[in-house]
Design a protein around this motif. Structure first.
Motif, PDB file in Angstrom:
ATOM      1  N   ALA B  73     -19.788  -6.928   7.261  1.00  0.00           N
ATOM      2  CA  ALA B  73     -19.186  -7.018   5.938  1.00  0.00           C
ATOM      3  C   ALA B  73     -18.143  -5.939   5.695  1.00  0.00           C
ATOM      4  CB  ALA B  73     -20.283  -6.916   4.874  1.00  0.00           C
ATOM      5  N   ASN B  74     -18.382  -4.768   6.259  1.00  0.00           N
ATOM      6  CA  ASN B  74     -17.510  -3.640   5.949  1.00  0.00           C
ATOM      7  C   ASN B  74     -16.106  -3.788   6.529  1.00  0.00           C
ATOM      8  OD1 ASN B  74     -17.399  -1.264   4.480  1.00  0.00           O
ATOM      9  ND2 ASN B  74     -17.505  -0.032   6.375  1.00  0.00           N
ATOM     10  N   LEU B  78      -9.588  -8.893   2.140  1.00  0.00           N
ATOM     11  CA  LEU B  78      -9.657  -9.504   0.813  1.00  0.00           C
ATOM     12  C   LEU B  78      -9.031 -10.900   0.837  1.00  0.00           C
ATOM     13  CD1 LEU B  78      -8.527  -6.635  -1.610  1.00  0.00           C
ATOM     14  CD2 LEU B  78     -10.853  -7.413  -1.139  1.00  0.00           C
ATOM     15  N   SER B  79      -9.461 -11.767  -0.073  1.00  0.00           N
ATOM     16  CA  SER B  79      -8.880 -13.112  -0.178  1.00  0.00           C
ATOM     17  C   SER B  79      -7.490 -13.065  -0.802  1.00  0.00           C
ATOM     18  CB  SER B  79      -9.794 -14.018  -0.995  1.00  0.00           C
ATOM     19  OG  SER B  79      -9.843 -13.602  -2.339  1.00  0.00           O
ATOM     20  N   LYS B  80      -7.210 -12.011  -1.566  1.00  0.00           N
ATOM     21  CA  LYS B  80      -5.904 -11.801  -2.197  1.00  0.00           C
ATOM     22  C   LYS B  80      -5.515 -10.348  -2.004  1.00  0.00           C
ATOM     23  CE  LYS B  80      -5.063 -15.586  -4.216  1.00  0.00           C
ATOM     24  NZ  LYS B  80      -3.809 -16.322  -4.219  1.00  0.00           N
ATOM     25  N   MET B  81      -4.232 -10.039  -1.993  1.00  0.00           N
ATOM     26  CA  MET B  81      -3.743  -8.665  -1.954  1.00  0.00           C
ATOM     27  C   MET B  81      -4.400  -7.872  -0.836  1.00  0.00           C
ATOM     28  SD  MET B  81      -2.964  -7.635  -5.880  1.00  0.00           S
ATOM     29  CE  MET B  81      -4.402  -6.636  -6.139  1.00  0.00           C
ATOM     30  N   ASN B  82      -4.478  -8.463   0.343  1.00  0.00           N
ATOM     31  CA  ASN B  82      -5.097  -7.749   1.460  1.00  0.00           C
ATOM     32  C   ASN B  82      -4.154  -6.676   2.011  1.00  0.00           C
ATOM     33  OD1 ASN B  82      -7.396  -7.452   3.232  1.00  0.00           O
ATOM     34  ND2 ASN B  82      -6.022  -8.140   4.865  1.00  0.00           N
ATOM     35  N   TYR B  83      -2.855  -6.962   2.014  1.00  0.00           N
ATOM     36  CA  TYR B  83      -1.837  -6.019   2.482  1.00  0.00           C
ATOM     37  C   TYR B  83      -2.247  -5.292   3.761  1.00  0.00           C
ATOM     38  CZ  TYR B  83      -0.067  -6.804  -2.194  1.00  0.00           C
ATOM     39  OH  TYR B  83       0.380  -7.398  -3.345  1.00  0.00           O
ATOM     40  N   ALA B  84      -2.537  -6.096   4.793  1.00  0.00           N
ATOM     41  CA  ALA B  84      -2.856  -5.547   6.111  1.00  0.00           C
ATOM     42  C   ALA B  84      -3.969  -4.494   6.068  1.00  0.00           C
ATOM     43  CB  ALA B  84      -1.599  -4.965   6.762  1.00  0.00           C
ATOM     44  N   GLY B  85      -4.960  -4.736   5.214  1.00  0.00           N
ATOM     45  CA  GLY B  85      -6.118  -3.848   5.197  1.00  0.00           C
ATOM     46  C   GLY B  85      -6.051  -2.745   4.160  1.00  0.00           C
ATOM     47  N   PHE B  86      -4.892  -2.618   3.484  1.00  0.00           N
ATOM     48  CA  PHE B  86      -4.770  -1.580   2.473  1.00  0.00           C
ATOM     49  C   PHE B  86      -5.529  -1.994   1.197  1.00  0.00           C
ATOM     50  CE2 PHE B  86      -2.308   0.824  -0.822  1.00  0.00           C
ATOM     51  CZ  PHE B  86      -2.729   2.083  -0.415  1.00  0.00           C
ATOM     52  N   GLY B  87      -5.502  -3.302   0.903  1.00  0.00           N
ATOM     53  CA  GLY B  87      -6.219  -3.827  -0.267  1.00  0.00           C
ATOM     54  C   GLY B  87      -7.712  -3.488  -0.250  1.00  0.00           C
ATOM     55  N   PRO B  88      -8.419  -3.796   0.863  1.00  0.00           N
ATOM     56  CA  PRO B  88      -9.845  -3.450   0.920  1.00  0.00           C
ATOM     57  C   PRO B  88     -10.090  -1.957   0.705  1.00  0.00           C
ATOM     58  CG  PRO B  88      -9.280  -4.906   2.735  1.00  0.00           C
ATOM     59  CD  PRO B  88      -7.993  -4.584   2.029  1.00  0.00           C
ATOM     60  N   LYS B  89      -9.208  -1.125   1.272  1.00  0.00           N
ATOM     61  CA  LYS B  89      -9.374   0.313   1.097  1.00  0.00           C
ATOM     62  C   LYS B  89      -9.289   0.684  -0.386  1.00  0.00           C
ATOM     63  CE  LYS B  89      -7.851   4.830   2.395  1.00  0.00           C
ATOM     64  NZ  LYS B  89      -8.462   5.125   1.089  1.00  0.00           N
ATOM     65  N   MET B  90      -8.286   0.120  -1.049  1.00  0.00           N
ATOM     66  CA  MET B  90      -8.117   0.398  -2.477  1.00  0.00           C
ATOM     67  C   MET B  90      -9.348  -0.050  -3.270  1.00  0.00           C
ATOM     68  SD  MET B  90      -4.240  -0.115  -3.814  1.00  0.00           S
ATOM     69  CE  MET B  90      -4.248  -1.901  -3.649  1.00  0.00           C
ATOM     70  N   ILE B  91      -9.805  -1.269  -2.986  1.00  0.00           N
ATOM     71  CA  ILE B  91     -10.983  -1.796  -3.712  1.00  0.00           C
ATOM     72  C   ILE B  91     -12.190  -0.891  -3.461  1.00  0.00           C
ATOM     73  CG2 ILE B  91     -12.736  -3.647  -3.599  1.00  0.00           C
ATOM     74  CD1 ILE B  91     -10.565  -4.590  -5.310  1.00  0.00           C
ATOM     75  N   LYS B  92     -12.379  -0.483  -2.212  1.00  0.00           N
ATOM     76  CA  LYS B  92     -13.534   0.377  -1.918  1.00  0.00           C
ATOM     77  C   LYS B  92     -13.418   1.715  -2.646  1.00  0.00           C
ATOM     78  CE  LYS B  92     -14.296  -1.884   2.486  1.00  0.00           C
ATOM     79  NZ  LYS B  92     -14.101  -1.794   3.945  1.00  0.00           N
ATOM     80  N   ASP B  93     -12.193   2.234  -2.746  1.00  0.00           N
ATOM     81  CA  ASP B  93     -11.981   3.490  -3.479  1.00  0.00           C
ATOM     82  C   ASP B  93     -12.358   3.343  -4.952  1.00  0.00           C
ATOM     83  OD1 ASP B  93     -11.154   4.792  -1.244  1.00  0.00           O
ATOM     84  OD2 ASP B  93      -9.030   4.868  -1.763  1.00  0.00           O
ATOM     85  N   VAL B  94     -11.868   2.268  -5.579  1.00  0.00           N
ATOM     86  CA  VAL B  94     -12.182   2.119  -7.006  1.00  0.00           C
ATOM     87  C   VAL B  94     -13.661   1.804  -7.207  1.00  0.00           C
ATOM     88  CG1 VAL B  94      -9.854   1.527  -7.810  1.00  0.00           C
ATOM     89  CG2 VAL B  94     -11.400  -0.293  -7.096  1.00  0.00           C
ATOM     90  N   MET B  95     -14.269   1.102  -6.256  1.00  0.00           N
ATOM     91  CA  MET B  95     -15.708   0.839  -6.365  1.00  0.00           C
ATOM     92  C   MET B  95     -16.482   2.162  -6.353  1.00  0.00           C
ATOM     93  SD  MET B  95     -16.123  -2.574  -4.025  1.00  0.00           S
ATOM     94  CE  MET B  95     -17.907  -2.421  -3.864  1.00  0.00           C
ATOM     95  N   LYS B  96     -16.070   3.041  -5.466  1.00  0.00           N
ATOM     96  CA  LYS B  96     -16.718   4.348  -5.378  1.00  0.00           C
ATOM     97  C   LYS B  96     -16.575   5.097  -6.707  1.00  0.00           C
ATOM     98  CE  LYS B  96     -17.224   7.660  -1.614  1.00  0.00           C
ATOM     99  NZ  LYS B  96     -16.600   8.079  -0.328  1.00  0.00           N
ATOM    100  N   LYS B  97     -15.371   5.084  -7.220  1.00  0.00           N
ATOM    101  CA  LYS B  97     -15.080   5.771  -8.481  1.00  0.00           C
ATOM    102  C   LYS B  97     -15.952   5.226  -9.619  1.00  0.00           C
ATOM    103  CE  LYS B  97     -11.568   6.108 -11.586  1.00  0.00           C
ATOM    104  NZ  LYS B  97     -10.421   5.342 -12.062  1.00  0.00           N
ATOM    105  N   HIS B  98     -16.189   3.914  -9.609  1.00  0.00           N
ATOM    106  CA  HIS B  98     -16.992   3.288 -10.668  1.00  0.00           C
ATOM    107  C   HIS B  98     -18.480   3.195 -10.299  1.00  0.00           C
ATOM    108  CE1 HIS B  98     -13.032   1.820 -12.116  1.00  0.00           C
ATOM    109  NE2 HIS B  98     -13.604   1.992 -13.275  1.00  0.00           N
ATOM    110  N   ASN B  99     -18.868   3.858  -9.219  1.00  0.00           N
ATOM    111  CA  ASN B  99     -20.266   3.809  -8.773  1.00  0.00           C
ATOM    112  C   ASN B  99     -20.769   2.392  -8.520  1.00  0.00           C
ATOM    113  OD1 ASN B  99     -20.736   6.639  -8.840  1.00  0.00           O
ATOM    114  ND2 ASN B  99     -20.781   6.503 -11.085  1.00  0.00           N
ATOM    115  N   ALA B 100     -19.868   1.502  -8.085  1.00  0.00           N
ATOM    116  CA  ALA B 100     -20.297   0.155  -7.710  1.00  0.00           C
ATOM    117  C   ALA B 100     -20.774   0.197  -6.260  1.00  0.00           C
ATOM    118  CB  ALA B 100     -19.151  -0.836  -7.869  1.00  0.00           C
ATOM    119  N   MET B 101     -21.809  -0.579  -5.984  1.00  0.00           N
ATOM    120  CA  MET B 101     -22.370  -0.585  -4.627  1.00  0.00           C
ATOM    121  C   MET B 101     -21.423  -1.203  -3.623  1.00  0.00           C
ATOM    122  SD  MET B 101     -26.259  -1.804  -4.362  1.00  0.00           S
ATOM    123  CE  MET B 101     -27.601  -0.794  -4.957  1.00  0.00           C
ATOM    124  N   PRO B 102     -21.168  -0.530  -2.490  1.00  0.00           N
ATOM    125  CA  PRO B 102     -20.371  -1.182  -1.440  1.00  0.00           C
ATOM    126  C   PRO B 102     -21.152  -2.360  -0.840  1.00  0.00           C
ATOM    127  CG  PRO B 102     -21.160   0.983  -0.706  1.00  0.00           C
ATOM    128  CD  PRO B 102     -21.582   0.829  -2.137  1.00  0.00           C
TER     129      PRO B 102
END
Lengths: 159, 159, 159
Positions: B73-74, B78-102
């Motif tokens: 899974a890791n 992403l299904s949208k805005m993947n940008y060659a892997g930059f999108g997932p990194k961004m999402i994971k960063d904001v998830m961390k910031k919001h204490n959302a579970m990876p």
């Protein structure tokens, strides 16, 4: 008790792999004596197109749509790893190796099992398709017919 | 009255965001005492792959599939805005910031809550995966098992 | 007997065609007196965005997300044949020709028919959206609220 179970699928997608998933579930449900309906809309309609071009009167934009969309299930691409058509070829090769049914056969099987195949009339019109271009045995209906089936459905999926 | 509610999810997608949605719904339903099954098929199987390569005998094409698909899974996009892997990194960063579970933690949580994780044997074969490559605690089954769960399901989704 | 039927849709997708399918089903179900809920999450949230930029305090990454995602239903692309925005224009042209309702009107109609529009608070936070950027009449809730609706639903879809 003893009531017939119902499965309905809205098939929106026109990807080979997703259409395959839809028809495998539909055939499975029919084998377990469910009443099954597949309601094809938008790109899912392409699964029902005859594979040879049919002579019909069309506007310029309708002709363009007709050419850009796959003519029948066998010409569809994959939702992932399509690689300009190499992906579908690979998948079809491994399916053959594993004796898995190709998609056009899955559709034939669904018909033989009396799965009700419906084409959404509104999106048929939007995409500029004509009834003559759609395979035999398909009904044309709208969202009201879908909901009448689905509201009593046990398994309702959107694919 | 008092009957256990059931949720089933066909997880077809292998996108980080869609898999996350599936596991959030599954964990929510399990927290509300639903019996929950996630039936992984096609690209959704990649959520169940161990993240290190496992030594197994494979054909050339199976090795290719294995390399092209994300290992676990890791590593999904992403299904949208993947940008060659930059999108997932961004999402994971904001998830961390919001204490959302990876996502890998969401999958662990699902196991702990006894969500039944099933891998579709037919697509395991098609994609050239081996049981040793799939994480512990996963069952292997077919569409019949899925339908047996889903036909009594209260919430049945295809993701 | 005589019990109100319920339809729930998880709208995950932010593609014009898929959002249109969701709202057509929702409006159809509402016309047949179903209680209807659309639970917007991830990219589906963009259907609820006001189309003009709203002045709100945001971090750099939240501003980026905000700019990259479509502001409202009318700015969305197609899931297939998008052709850098030419696809949506073509679809909107043929919809006009066939007197089909454009998506923003379908959303208005849903509101008028008391379809409950919900925005997933967790993904609102993840994508850095603010309540002021979301159209009026939308509720904010989580997966628990969705499941409470869906577990008694007759038609539950994930789009």
């Amino acid at each position: 008790m003893g009531e017939t179970k119902k499965t309905t699928i809205v098939l929106f997608s026109g990807d080979y792999d997703k259409v395959m998933a839809a028809y495998i579930i539909a055939n499975g449900a029919a084998a377990y004596d469910h009443e099954v309906t597949i309601f094809h809309t938008f790109w899912g309609l392409n699964a029902l197109r005859k594979d040879e071009p049919i002579q019909v009167e069309k506007s310029f934009i309708e002709k363009m749509f007709g050419k850009m969309m796959p003519r029948g299930a066998n010409k569809m691409g994959l939702s992932k790893m399509n690689y300009a058509g190499f992906g579908p070829k690979m998948i079809k090769d491994v399916m053959k190796k594993h004796n898995a049914m190709p998609l056009p056969d899955l559709i034939e099987m669904a018909k033989e099992q009396d799965v009700k195949l419906v084409a959404c009339q509104m999106t048929v019109d939007l995409l500029g398709l004509r009834h003559e271009e759609i395979m035999e045995g398909v009904e044309f209906a709208g969202v009201a017919a879908y909901l009448a089936d689905a509201e009593n459905g046990n398994v309702n999926l959107f694919i």
